[in-house]
Write an enzyme that holds these catalytic residues in place. Structure first.
Site, mmCIF file in Angstrom:
data_model
loop_
_atom_site.group_PDB
_atom_site.id
_atom_site.type_symbol
_atom_site.label_atom_id
_atom_site.label_comp_id
_atom_site.label_asym_id
_atom_site.label_seq_id
_atom_site.Cartn_x
_atom_site.Cartn_y
_atom_site.Cartn_z
ATOM 1 N N LYS A 147 -40.500 -23.560 29.811
ATOM 2 C CA LYS A 147 -40.305 -22.251 30.445
ATOM 3 C C LYS A 147 -38.841 -22.146 30.826
ATOM 4 O O LYS A 147 -38.178 -23.160 31.046
ATOM 5 C CB LYS A 147 -41.171 -22.129 31.702
ATOM 6 C CG LYS A 147 -41.432 -20.709 32.126
ATOM 7 C CD LYS A 147 -42.624 -20.087 31.414
ATOM 8 C CE LYS A 147 -42.705 -18.600 31.686
ATOM 9 N NZ LYS A 147 -43.941 -18.012 31.143
ATOM 10 N N ASP B 112 -41.309 -13.015 29.049
ATOM 11 C CA ASP B 112 -42.142 -13.122 30.256
ATOM 12 C C ASP B 112 -41.676 -11.952 31.140
ATOM 13 O O ASP B 112 -41.113 -10.975 30.609
ATOM 14 C CB ASP B 112 -41.952 -14.489 30.943
ATOM 15 C CG ASP B 112 -42.938 -14.742 32.084
ATOM 16 O OD1 ASP B 112 -44.107 -15.021 31.806
ATOM 17 O OD2 ASP B 112 -42.551 -14.640 33.261
HETATM 18 P P1 NDP Z 1 -43.543 -7.513 32.828
HETATM 19 O O1 NDP Z 1 -42.155 -7.730 33.259
HETATM 20 O O2 NDP Z 1 -43.814 -6.754 31.582
HETATM 21 O O3 NDP Z 1 -44.391 -6.822 34.008
HETATM 22 C C1 NDP Z 1 -44.489 -7.420 35.254
HETATM 23 C C2 NDP Z 1 -45.203 -6.464 36.188
HETATM 24 O O4 NDP Z 1 -45.440 -7.108 37.438
HETATM 25 C C3 NDP Z 1 -44.379 -5.236 36.493
HETATM 26 O O5 NDP Z 1 -45.246 -4.173 36.755
HETATM 27 C C4 NDP Z 1 -43.609 -5.660 37.739
HETATM 28 O O6 NDP Z 1 -43.174 -4.578 38.538
HETATM 29 C C5 NDP Z 1 -44.684 -6.453 38.458
HETATM 30 N N1 NDP Z 1 -44.062 -7.475 39.305
HETATM 31 C C6 NDP Z 1 -43.196 -8.457 38.919
HETATM 32 N N2 NDP Z 1 -42.833 -9.214 39.952
HETATM 33 C C7 NDP Z 1 -43.475 -8.684 41.013
HETATM 34 C C8 NDP Z 1 -43.507 -9.019 42.383
HETATM 35 N N3 NDP Z 1 -42.799 -10.055 42.857
HETATM 36 N N4 NDP Z 1 -44.303 -8.274 43.200
HETATM 37 C C9 NDP Z 1 -45.022 -7.227 42.714
HETATM 38 N N5 NDP Z 1 -45.024 -6.871 41.419
HETATM 39 C C10 NDP Z 1 -44.264 -7.579 40.594
HETATM 40 O O7 NDP Z 1 -44.204 -8.976 32.745
HETATM 41 P P2 NDP Z 1 -45.532 -9.429 32.003
HETATM 42 O O8 NDP Z 1 -46.540 -8.351 32.026
HETATM 43 O O9 NDP Z 1 -45.134 -10.024 30.726
HETATM 44 O O10 NDP Z 1 -45.991 -10.636 32.941
HETATM 45 C C11 NDP Z 1 -46.902 -10.453 34.030
HETATM 46 C C12 NDP Z 1 -47.507 -11.814 34.387
HETATM 47 O O11 NDP Z 1 -48.219 -12.321 33.250
HETATM 48 C C13 NDP Z 1 -46.526 -12.909 34.784
HETATM 49 O O12 NDP Z 1 -47.143 -13.757 35.733
HETATM 50 C C14 NDP Z 1 -46.337 -13.673 33.473
HETATM 51 O O13 NDP Z 1 -45.903 -15.002 33.702
HETATM 52 C C15 NDP Z 1 -47.752 -13.636 32.946
HETATM 53 N N6 NDP Z 1 -47.889 -13.872 31.510
HETATM 54 C C16 NDP Z 1 -47.242 -13.078 30.594
HETATM 55 C C17 NDP Z 1 -47.426 -13.309 29.252
HETATM 56 C C18 NDP Z 1 -46.849 -12.411 28.226
HETATM 57 O O14 NDP Z 1 -47.183 -12.597 27.045
HETATM 58 N N7 NDP Z 1 -46.024 -11.454 28.558
HETATM 59 C C19 NDP Z 1 -48.223 -14.451 28.761
HETATM 60 C C20 NDP Z 1 -48.933 -15.160 29.809
HETATM 61 C C21 NDP Z 1 -48.728 -14.893 31.124
HETATM 62 P P3 NDP Z 1 -41.785 -3.824 38.201
HETATM 63 O O15 NDP Z 1 -42.094 -2.876 37.081
HETATM 64 O O16 NDP Z 1 -41.443 -3.153 39.496
HETATM 65 O O17 NDP Z 1 -40.810 -4.895 37.829
#
Ligand code: NDP
Length: 449
Positions: free
Chosen positions: A122, A162
């Site tokens: 990571k 991510d």
């Molecule tokens: P994105 O950046 O596409 O979306 C993240 C979302 O979560 C956004 O809506 C963001 O809000 C919100 N967010 C991020 N940090 C915070 C916080 N501290 N408090 C509240 N809301 C928050 O990321 P992903 O959808 O790719 O990832 C989401 C989760 O899934 C993570 O935990 C990631 O590690 C996990 N994951 C992702 C994978 C992937 O293929 N993408 C695979 C496996 C796991 P805002 O729009 O305001 O930034």
């Protein structure tokens, strides 16, 4: 067992997310260690909790005003026992070594569950792409890759996206790698379709999570049809989770971002989801704008003085936390139980605190830990690597079919391991045990390296 945790805490006292992830795994695998004394003799816990390599570097870049900015870049190469390091890059101001070590540690077991040959890694940066122009993001990505390229490669380490790293960032990172190495290879996954990406990769984590939830429900002769669902986040994982829930007949009431959440009692249908996708992916706007378009919905700002998240306090059947780590605490978990939730499938990594997880396990609801239920993303990244090696592209039906088979297999693997070690139906223990055994056996086969 406690000694290992003590050792880790003494060595790196500030890494609380990493300690949390390690504690959860070592508690689950205790029966495995008891049954296999060799593992303790080989100091397997000491070895598996120490990254093979930790890379930390300066990322200088220039903003649009001509001002030099400096961020910190990281790559944790956690474990390569079963394949090249594989895991995403996160660009978010909250990124620390502890967060990336926890993610790399989790990733190692998750990747082992996918049936594909991928080690765990990571990386990322405390850079915040939010509010930055495209040229600023490009300059940052180029600077980041001008250091990282020394340590990665299609047979060494294959990063992906991510939080904060989507198709745009992967494009800039890939372009710089290609220039520096003079090589067009599958060094990153999550690439755009026109130049080496895989169909279904953007959808994979969300779709996979919902496939996993459907498998869990099937064990109780149930399905997602008619189920009321709460989803957090509004990024990649949340969007495709919502899409698949709608397709399978469920109704989604919530979405959120780092400022607040929306509650739409009428349900988020496909048209509303398309609006959110344009809002978040193209305009990079705030979820709050949803209520300007859909006045039936209610927006609630995040209130950090509250000790619970009101998003998890609505009547529902299923919850899909898909934003970030530790977004469901004990109080949220208790609220979910009170409001009738009987399935929690984690799209995000470690979104539930240990206290919340204990509540789910005590209540014997269907609870899927992220390392099992969100493994679809990395699984299709593995399929992207396979397609890149063969220099061909599979049609979306084929990738989706393979994703379904993989999620089904992970579900079965978790249940089988849980039953074998006397905790039937405990997906958390099952995922930790199955992932651990696969990685550890490979480490032992390969000697002390
Ligand atoms: P994105 O950046 O596409 O979306 C993240 C979302 O979560 C956004 O809506 C963001 O809000 C919100 N967010 C991020 N940090 C915070 C916080 N501290 N408090 C509240 N809301 C928050 O990321 P992903 O959808 O790719 O990832 C989401 C989760 O899934 C993570 O935990 C990631 O590690 C996990 N994951 C992702 C994978 C992937 O293929 N993408 C695979 C496996 C796991 P805002 O729009 O305001 O930034």
């Amino acid at each position: 067992m406690t000694d290992i945790l003590k050792l880790i805490k003494d060595r790196d006292p500030g890494e609380k997310e990493f300690h949390q992830a390690v504690k959860e795994v070592i508690e689950s695998v205790k029966p495995v260690l008891d049954r296999n004394p060799q593992y303790r003799k080989d100091a397997i816990l000491e070895r598996i909790t120490e990254p093979e390599r930790t890379i930390l570097f300066r990322v200088p870049w220039m903003d649009d005003q001509g001002q030099v900015q400096v961020n910190r870049g990281y790559r944790i190469q956690m474990n390569s026992a079963i394949g090249p390091y594989k895991g995403g890059l996160r660009f978010h101001p909250s990124v620390t070594l502890s967060i990336l070590k926890f993610l790399a540690f989790e990733q190692t077991f998750k990747n082992a569950l996918t049936t594909l040959s991928m080690g765990g890694g990571k990386g990322g940066s405390d850079f915040d792409p939010k509010g930055k122009s495209d040229p600023e993001v490009m300059r940052f990505c180029q600077s980041f890759m001008s250091e990282l390229f020394r340590f990665i490669g299609p047979n060494t380490d294959v990063p992906a996206g991510d939080i904060g790293v989507g198709a745009r960032e992967i494009g800039y990172l890939f372009g710089m790698y290609k220039k520096l190495r003079n090589e067009f290879t599958g060094v990153l996954t999550g690439k755009s379709l026109g130049w080496g990406g895989s169909l279904i990769r953007p959808e994979a984590t969300g779709y996979g999570c919902v496939y996993f939830a459907a498998e869990m429900l099937a064990t109780r002769n149930n399905s997602l049809k008619g189920k009321i669902c709460l989803v957090s986040g509004s990024g990649n994982v949340a969007q495709y989770t919502v899409g698949k829930i709608i397709e399978l007949g469920g109704k989604v009431l919530t979405l959120s971002d780092s400022s607040g959440y929306i509650y739409d009692e009428e349900g988020i249908d496909s048209a509303k989801l398309n609006f959110v996708m344009r809002l978040k992916n193209t305009r990079r706007g705030r979820i709050k704008e949803y209520i300007e378009k859909y006045s039936e919905a209610v927006y609630t700002e995040i209130d950090t003085s509250k000790d619970y998240n009101p998003l998890w306090d609505h009547k529902a059947d299923c919850a899909f936390p898909s934003a970030t780590q530790n977004e469901i605490n004990a109080k949220d978990a208790a609220n979910l139980m009170k409001k009738g939730v009987s399935l929690v499938a984690e799209g995000a990594n470690m979104p539930s605190t240990p206290e919340a997880v204990n509540i789910f396990l005590d209540k014997k609801i269907l609870y899927a830990p992220g390392k099992a239920s969100n493994a679809g993303g990395v699984a299709v990244s593995g399929l992207e690597m396979a397609q890149n090696s063969m220099r061909l592209n599979w049609p979306s039906e084929e990738v989706d079919q393979r994703l379904k088979i993989i999620m089904k297999s992970i579900h079965k693997t978790c249940l089988d391991a849980a039953a074998e070690y006397g905790v039937p139906g405990n997906y958390l223990a099952g995922a930790n045990i199955a992932g651990f055994v696969k990685v550890v056996n490979a480490m032992i086969d390969q000697g002390l390296v």
